[in-house]
Motif scaffolding. Structure first.
Motif, PDB file in Angstrom:
ATOM      1  N   GLN A  67       0.832  -1.194   0.000  1.00  0.00           N
ATOM      2  CA  GLN A  67       0.000   0.000   0.000  1.00  0.00           C
ATOM      3  C   GLN A  67       0.874   1.254   0.000  1.00  0.00           C
ATOM      4  O   GLN A  67       0.607   2.221  -0.713  1.00  0.00           O
ATOM      5  CB  GLN A  67      -0.901  -0.040   1.235  1.00  0.00           C
ATOM      6  N   PHE A  68       1.939   1.222   0.782  1.00  0.00           N
ATOM      7  CA  PHE A  68       2.868   2.345   0.863  1.00  0.00           C
ATOM      8  C   PHE A  68       3.564   2.576  -0.487  1.00  0.00           C
ATOM      9  O   PHE A  68       3.673   3.718  -0.949  1.00  0.00           O
ATOM     10  CB  PHE A  68       3.902   2.067   1.966  1.00  0.00           C
ATOM     11  N   VAL A  69       4.013   1.498  -1.125  1.00  0.00           N
ATOM     12  CA  VAL A  69       4.697   1.607  -2.422  1.00  0.00           C
ATOM     13  C   VAL A  69       3.737   2.126  -3.494  1.00  0.00           C
ATOM     14  O   VAL A  69       4.099   2.978  -4.303  1.00  0.00           O
ATOM     15  CB  VAL A  69       5.300   0.248  -2.823  1.00  0.00           C
ATOM     16  N   MET A  70       2.495   1.623  -3.480  1.00  0.00           N
ATOM     17  CA  MET A  70       1.516   2.107  -4.455  1.00  0.00           C
ATOM     18  C   MET A  70       1.201   3.587  -4.232  1.00  0.00           C
ATOM     19  O   MET A  70       0.966   4.324  -5.183  1.00  0.00           O
ATOM     20  CB  MET A  70       0.245   1.274  -4.384  1.00  0.00           C
ATOM     21  N   GLY A  71       1.210   4.010  -2.979  1.00  0.00           N
ATOM     22  CA  GLY A  71       1.007   5.427  -2.688  1.00  0.00           C
ATOM     23  C   GLY A  71       2.120   6.287  -3.264  1.00  0.00           C
ATOM     24  O   GLY A  71       1.867   7.352  -3.827  1.00  0.00           O
ATOM     25  N   ARG A  72       3.352   5.807  -3.123  1.00  0.00           N
ATOM     26  CA  ARG A  72       4.486   6.559  -3.697  1.00  0.00           C
ATOM     27  C   ARG A  72       4.410   6.607  -5.217  1.00  0.00           C
ATOM     28  O   ARG A  72       4.690   7.647  -5.828  1.00  0.00           O
ATOM     29  CB  ARG A  72       5.797   5.937  -3.256  1.00  0.00           C
ATOM     30  N   LEU A  73       4.066   5.475  -5.837  1.00  0.00           N
ATOM     31  CA  LEU A  73       3.917   5.468  -7.296  1.00  0.00           C
ATOM     32  C   LEU A  73       2.809   6.422  -7.740  1.00  0.00           C
ATOM     33  O   LEU A  73       2.943   7.120  -8.746  1.00  0.00           O
ATOM     34  CB  LEU A  73       3.605   4.052  -7.786  1.00  0.00           C
TER      35      LEU A  73
END
Length: 137
Positions: A67-73
């Motif tokens: 979820q954190f990585v998708m937020g950054r993307l």
């Protein structure tokens, strides 16, 4: 899980990138017609990807790291979109016939970025809390 604050932020991001863009024009053309994101294929693709990433991020609430990585993307995608808006508005400022008035729709990626940053902070806080509880076991 709706009770988590990051889910609320992500739902607000979905509303900004997936719903409001249909109702708020990016700018007004010189002939008085409103220019929406659907009239340019690049904007449609980028906003569609951003909305899709937000939905996937909401659904994957059990996998906080993803979820954190998708937020950054999603933040990077919205920065690219904002850059394209700024480039278009500066490139076609007042000399041509195409753009006469900038609309509030150009600031929607900024709102989405702020909401995504707040969601990522909450996800990070959640992850740190889970790690601290795991240390106690």
């Amino acid at each position: 899980m709706i009770q988590r604050i990051q889910t609320v932020y992500l739902i607000l991001t979905f509303i900004v990138t997936g719903v409001l863009v249909f109702f708020i024009p990016l700018w007004t053309l010189s002939n008085g017609k409103a220019f929406y994101f659907m009239q340019d294929q690049v904007y449609t693709i980028l906003l569609g990807l951003s909305t899709m990433l937000t939905i996937i991020s909401i659904i994957s609430y059990k996998k906080r790291q993803n979820q954190f990585v998708m937020g950054r993307l999603n933040i990077i995608l919205n920065l690219i979109l904002l850059g394209l808006f700024v480039y278009r508005s500066l490139n076609l400022s007042g000399e041509t016939v195409t753009v006469s008035e900038k609309g509030i729709g150009m600031f929607l990626p900024i709102v989405a970025i702020v909401l995504l940053v707040l969601a990522n902070k909450a996800i990070k806080k959640d992850e740190d809390l889970v790690k601290s509880v795991d240390r106690l076991r």
